[in-house]
Design a protein around this motif. Structure first.
Motif, PDB file in Angstrom:
ATOM      1  N   LEU A   1      -0.670  -4.708  -7.964  1.00 50.04           N
ATOM      2  CA  LEU A   1      -0.532  -3.289  -7.641  1.00 50.04           C
ATOM      3  C   LEU A   1      -1.396  -2.419  -8.544  1.00 50.04           C
ATOM      4  O   LEU A   1      -2.174  -1.584  -8.070  1.00 50.04           O
ATOM      5  N   PHE A   2      -1.254  -2.598  -9.852  1.00 47.93           N
ATOM      6  CA  PHE A   2      -1.884  -1.682 -10.795  1.00 47.93           C
ATOM      7  C   PHE A   2      -3.352  -2.007 -11.043  1.00 47.93           C
ATOM      8  O   PHE A   2      -4.169  -1.091 -11.168  1.00 47.93           O
ATOM      9  N   LYS A   3      -3.693  -3.287 -11.141  1.00 46.18           N
ATOM     10  CA  LYS A   3      -5.073  -3.604 -11.501  1.00 46.18           C
ATOM     11  C   LYS A   3      -6.029  -3.497 -10.320  1.00 46.18           C
ATOM     12  O   LYS A   3      -7.123  -2.931 -10.457  1.00 46.18           O
ATOM     13  N   VAL A   4      -5.659  -4.041  -9.153  1.00 43.54           N
ATOM     14  CA  VAL A   4      -6.652  -4.126  -8.077  1.00 43.54           C
ATOM     15  C   VAL A   4      -6.375  -3.214  -6.879  1.00 43.54           C
ATOM     16  O   VAL A   4      -7.299  -2.626  -6.333  1.00 43.54           O
ATOM     17  N   LEU A   5      -5.127  -3.085  -6.440  1.00 45.49           N
ATOM     18  CA  LEU A   5      -4.874  -2.272  -5.248  1.00 45.49           C
ATOM     19  C   LEU A   5      -4.944  -0.766  -5.532  1.00 45.49           C
ATOM     20  O   LEU A   5      -5.424   0.000  -4.701  1.00 45.49           O
ATOM     21  N   LEU A   6      -4.471  -0.343  -6.696  1.00 44.03           N
ATOM     22  CA  LEU A   6      -4.526   1.083  -7.034  1.00 44.03           C
ATOM     23  C   LEU A   6      -5.971   1.593  -7.083  1.00 44.03           C
ATOM     24  O   LEU A   6      -6.299   2.611  -6.458  1.00 44.03           O
ATOM     25  N   PRO A   7      -6.896   0.898  -7.765  1.00 43.08           N
ATOM     26  CA  PRO A   7      -8.300   1.340  -7.716  1.00 43.08           C
ATOM     27  C   PRO A   7      -8.897   1.253  -6.308  1.00 43.08           C
ATOM     28  O   PRO A   7      -9.670   2.129  -5.907  1.00 43.08           O
ATOM     29  N   LEU A   8      -8.561   0.197  -5.578  1.00 40.80           N
ATOM     30  CA  LEU A   8      -9.112   0.028  -4.234  1.00 40.80           C
ATOM     31  C   LEU A   8      -8.719   1.186  -3.326  1.00 40.80           C
ATOM     32  O   LEU A   8      -9.514   1.656  -2.503  1.00 40.80           O
ATOM     33  N   MET A   9      -7.506   1.676  -3.454  1.00 43.35           N
ATOM     34  CA  MET A   9      -7.016   2.777  -2.637  1.00 43.35           C
ATOM     35  C   MET A   9      -7.529   4.139  -3.131  1.00 43.35           C
ATOM     36  O   MET A   9      -7.541   5.113  -2.385  1.00 43.35           O
TER      37      MET A   9
ATOM     38  N   LEU B   1       0.823  -1.208   0.000  1.00 41.20           N
ATOM     39  CA  LEU B   1       0.000   0.000   0.000  1.00 41.20           C
ATOM     40  C   LEU B   1       0.860   1.263   0.000  1.00 41.20           C
ATOM     41  O   LEU B   1       0.466   2.287  -0.566  1.00 41.20           O
ATOM     42  N   THR B   2       2.037   1.191   0.619  1.00 41.24           N
ATOM     43  CA  THR B   2       2.972   2.314   0.561  1.00 41.24           C
ATOM     44  C   THR B   2       3.367   2.597  -0.884  1.00 41.24           C
ATOM     45  O   THR B   2       3.435   3.750  -1.324  1.00 41.24           O
ATOM     46  N   GLU B   3       3.592   1.534  -1.640  1.00 40.12           N
ATOM     47  CA  GLU B   3       3.936   1.711  -3.052  1.00 40.12           C
ATOM     48  C   GLU B   3       2.757   2.274  -3.839  1.00 40.12           C
ATOM     49  O   GLU B   3       2.934   3.124  -4.719  1.00 40.12           O
ATOM     50  N   VAL B   4       1.542   1.817  -3.526  1.00 45.18           N
ATOM     51  CA  VAL B   4       0.363   2.317  -4.225  1.00 45.18           C
ATOM     52  C   VAL B   4       0.219   3.827  -4.037  1.00 45.18           C
ATOM     53  O   VAL B   4      -0.111   4.561  -4.978  1.00 45.18           O
ATOM     54  N   VAL B   5       0.477   4.313  -2.824  1.00 44.81           N
ATOM     55  CA  VAL B   5       0.407   5.758  -2.563  1.00 44.81           C
ATOM     56  C   VAL B   5       1.403   6.509  -3.448  1.00 44.81           C
ATOM     57  O   VAL B   5       1.089   7.559  -4.021  1.00 44.81           O
ATOM     58  N   VAL B   6       2.612   5.941  -3.598  1.00 48.82           N
ATOM     59  CA  VAL B   6       3.634   6.552  -4.458  1.00 48.82           C
ATOM     60  C   VAL B   6       3.160   6.558  -5.912  1.00 48.82           C
ATOM     61  O   VAL B   6       3.325   7.550  -6.634  1.00 48.82           O
ATOM     62  N   LEU B   7       2.550   5.453  -6.354  1.00 54.74           N
ATOM     63  CA  LEU B   7       2.055   5.362  -7.731  1.00 54.74           C
ATOM     64  C   LEU B   7       0.933   6.368  -7.976  1.00 54.74           C
ATOM     65  O   LEU B   7       0.857   6.979  -9.052  1.00 54.74           O
ATOM     66  N   GLN B   8       0.050   6.542  -6.990  1.00 53.03           N
ATOM     67  CA  GLN B   8      -1.029   7.536  -7.134  1.00 53.03           C
ATOM     68  C   GLN B   8      -0.461   8.924  -7.405  1.00 53.03           C
ATOM     69  O   GLN B   8      -0.921   9.639  -8.305  1.00 53.03           O
ATOM     70  N   ASP B   9       0.533   9.315  -6.629  1.00 54.38           N
ATOM     71  CA  ASP B   9       1.134  10.642  -6.787  1.00 54.38           C
ATOM     72  C   ASP B   9       1.923  10.752  -8.093  1.00 54.38           C
ATOM     73  O   ASP B   9       1.960  11.817  -8.719  1.00 54.38           O
TER      74      ASP B   9
END
Length: 553
Positions: A176-184, A145-153
């Motif tokens: 990371l890209f398909k499911v966790l990024l949208p979930l976050m 999830l830490t990585e997902v936050v970085v990807l969002q920004d």
């Protein structure tokens, strides 16, 4: 206590999931399903569970449920009988949606009172196993999830959006890209994995009607395969990862292609949006080079907090870094240092060649430079007409001024495509096996739907069953077809012991060298119904195989 973005959507009526049949699922419905499954897993004594499913919704729901239930969740690269047996011996149970999961009175917020505890639970990823020895990599949910936050920004994607993916969510890139990024992000993902370009186009049209932005999560293999046929213009942005995106591919697509560089151990490291430009590190990634120019990475979202060697050779630049190739792609042959990447590049410059993979293979006591080559459609027709020996001679003649003698390949294999594993990567173990005695056709692709398996197979002329059958007109015999079917089936269904007989066998057409066939296998009790067809649809063989099954009591 820190609040994570996904916690804002636990009871949201926003859409998280979109299906091919136009159905959808809200965040609230998703999290209630997670709570139900977590309650179920809490009643199970097994401490470790393996999770493998092609359904992205079930995957994400069981993943969160397992972590909430404080189970160790293992993400294997596939689910075959042999792996199930190995896991069973270690008391690792495959999660199965056939489990009876009933509606619980508990909601997600009554079930979970301390999310920090859940975030410290680890997932076990398998590396792609390109060397033939997959490694298990633990990554905590908090690291992901830490990585997902970085990807969002980093990307600042237009909303509302839906993620489409041709790659598997079982791999770090897909999850990371398909499911966790949208979930976050309070956004949506498409339930089905879209393995074929026609499926992607259909999903794009569906999302356009819903007025949703959508982004395509693809592999370099798919993008290369679709050149000149599909450009997925409906997606304003395409992500590519899991392997090298060849220079020049971007020119065939109207939108930006963002290449993501990373690994299961490190997560995302850097991105690139144009050929021959510097890689840009993600915000929380530090990099350095050692004396051998190997790239080292340190980041809060990696599986460990210390520096990690990537195995990639790089050069630091003013605004990023340049990748120079894998350190294991530099070989020594007869005291001469050679770059396998450079050899591939020289061969791929020939108009007759679309793609090439170079490697060292063992023949007796000798190491020989070998290549697997995908020919252009015109040259492949010549291969079928003239044979392998004549084509190899032509290619060597054209390469004589490009490669020194020691760098000229000694062994050649011609295929319709370079096989990739489920993560979209080239398996060195599979490449090596092409130069060993071949007893079964090469699996190009594999799909599974419950008890139904679909293979795409290529029949190389080096297959043992072609030898002597017949000298001037090789044909793959019916007994050989039964042989590999009998071999495949127990790998898929663990309770099969041995084949006891056959029913309604029909051999209706010939299999010649370099033929590409589709194999359908479907189980009914102790029988396997098979159909073998040419890609044109013409039937080659069909029938039923009977197996003796292990006593489950």
């Amino acid at each position: 206590m820190k609040t994570w973005a996904f916690q804002h959507f636990l009871f949201s009526k926003q859409i998280l999931l979109i299906e091919a049949n136009a159905k959808s699922l809200s965040f609230a419905e998703f999290w209630q399903g997670v709570a139900d499954r977590a309650c179920y897993l809490q009643t199970q004594s097994a401490p470790q569970f393996a999770l493998w499913t092609e359904d992205s919704y079930l995957f994400l729901s069981w993943l969160w449920a397992g972590l909430i239930a404080e189970k160790t969740i293992i993400l294997p690269p596939h689910r075959i009988a042999q792996l199930e047996q190995q896991f069973s011996e270690k008391n690792i149970v495959f999660i199965d949606e056939k489990y009876t999961v009933t509606q619980q009175e508990k909601t997600i917020n009554t079930l979970v009172t301390d999310w920090s505890r859940v975030l410290q639970q680890a997932l076990i990823f398998f590396t792609s196993g390109s060397t033939g020895q997959p490694k298990q990599i633990p990554r905590t949910l908090q690291q992901l999830l830490t990585e997902v936050v970085v990807l969002q920004d980093h990307f600042s994607l237009s909303e509302p959006y839906c993620m489409l993916a041709s790659v598997s969510h079982q791999h770090i890139y897909g999850i990371l890209f398909k499911v966790l990024l949208p979930l976050m992000s309070g956004q949506a993902f498409y339930r089905q994995q879209l393995a074929y370009p026609e499926q992607i186009i259909a999903a794009q049209q569906q999302l356009k009607a819903l007025n949703r932005h959508h982004y395509l999560i693809a592999s370099p293999a798919l993008l290369k395969r679709c050149i000149g046929q599909f450009d997925f213009a409906g997606s304003p942005l395409i992500f590519s990862s899991g392997g090298k995106l060849d220079a020049g591919i971007r020119a065939y697509y109207p939108q930006t292609i963002v290449e993501v560089f990373g690994s299961s151990e490190t997560g995302g490291i850097a991105t690139q949006t144009q050929d021959h430009t510097s890689w840009q590190s993600l915000a929380d990634v530090d990099i350095r080079l050692d004396d051998q120019q190997q790239l080292w990475v340190k980041t809060a979202h990696a599986y460990q907090q210390d520096w990690i060697a990537t195995g990639d050779v790089a050069k630091l630049e003013a605004h990023g870094f340049e990748l120079l190739g894998r350190s294991d792609r530099i070989i020594k042959l007869e005291e001469k240092r050679l770059s396998l990447d450079a050899i591939e590049y020289s061969i791929e410059q020939l108009s007759a060649v679309q793609q090439c993979y170079a490697l060292l293979t063992q023949q007796g006591q000798r190491e020989l430079l070998s290549v697997v080559v995908v020919l252009s459609p015109e040259m492949r027709q010549q291969l079928l007409a003239l044979g392998k020996k004549a084509i190899v001679a032509q290619l060597k003649q054209q390469l004589s001024g490009q490669l020194e003698s020691i760098a000229m390949p000694r062994r050649w294999r011609f295929m319709s495509q370079i096989p990739h594993n489920a993560q979209g990567k080239i398996s060195r173990a599979l490449m090596q096996s092409l130069f060993q005695p071949l007893v079964s056709p090469v699996v190009l692709t594999q799909q599974q739907q419950e008890e139904h398996f679909i293979y795409q197979l290529e029949f190389l002329p080096e297959l043992a069953c072609f030898a002597g059958h017949f000298a001037n007109f090789p044909v793959y015999p019916g007994v050989g077809q039964i042989g590999f079917l009998v071999k495949f089936s127990p790998q898929l269904w663990m309770d099969f012991e041995f084949c006891t007989g056959y029913e309604q066998l029909k051999f209706q057409d010939l299999i010649r060298p370099y033929d590409i066939l589709q194999l359908n296998l479907q189980r009914q009790d102790n029988k396997v119904i098979f159909q073998l067809d040419h890609v044109s649809g013409k039937r080659v063989a069909s029938g039923r195989l009977l197996f003796n099954c292990k006593d489950k009591t």
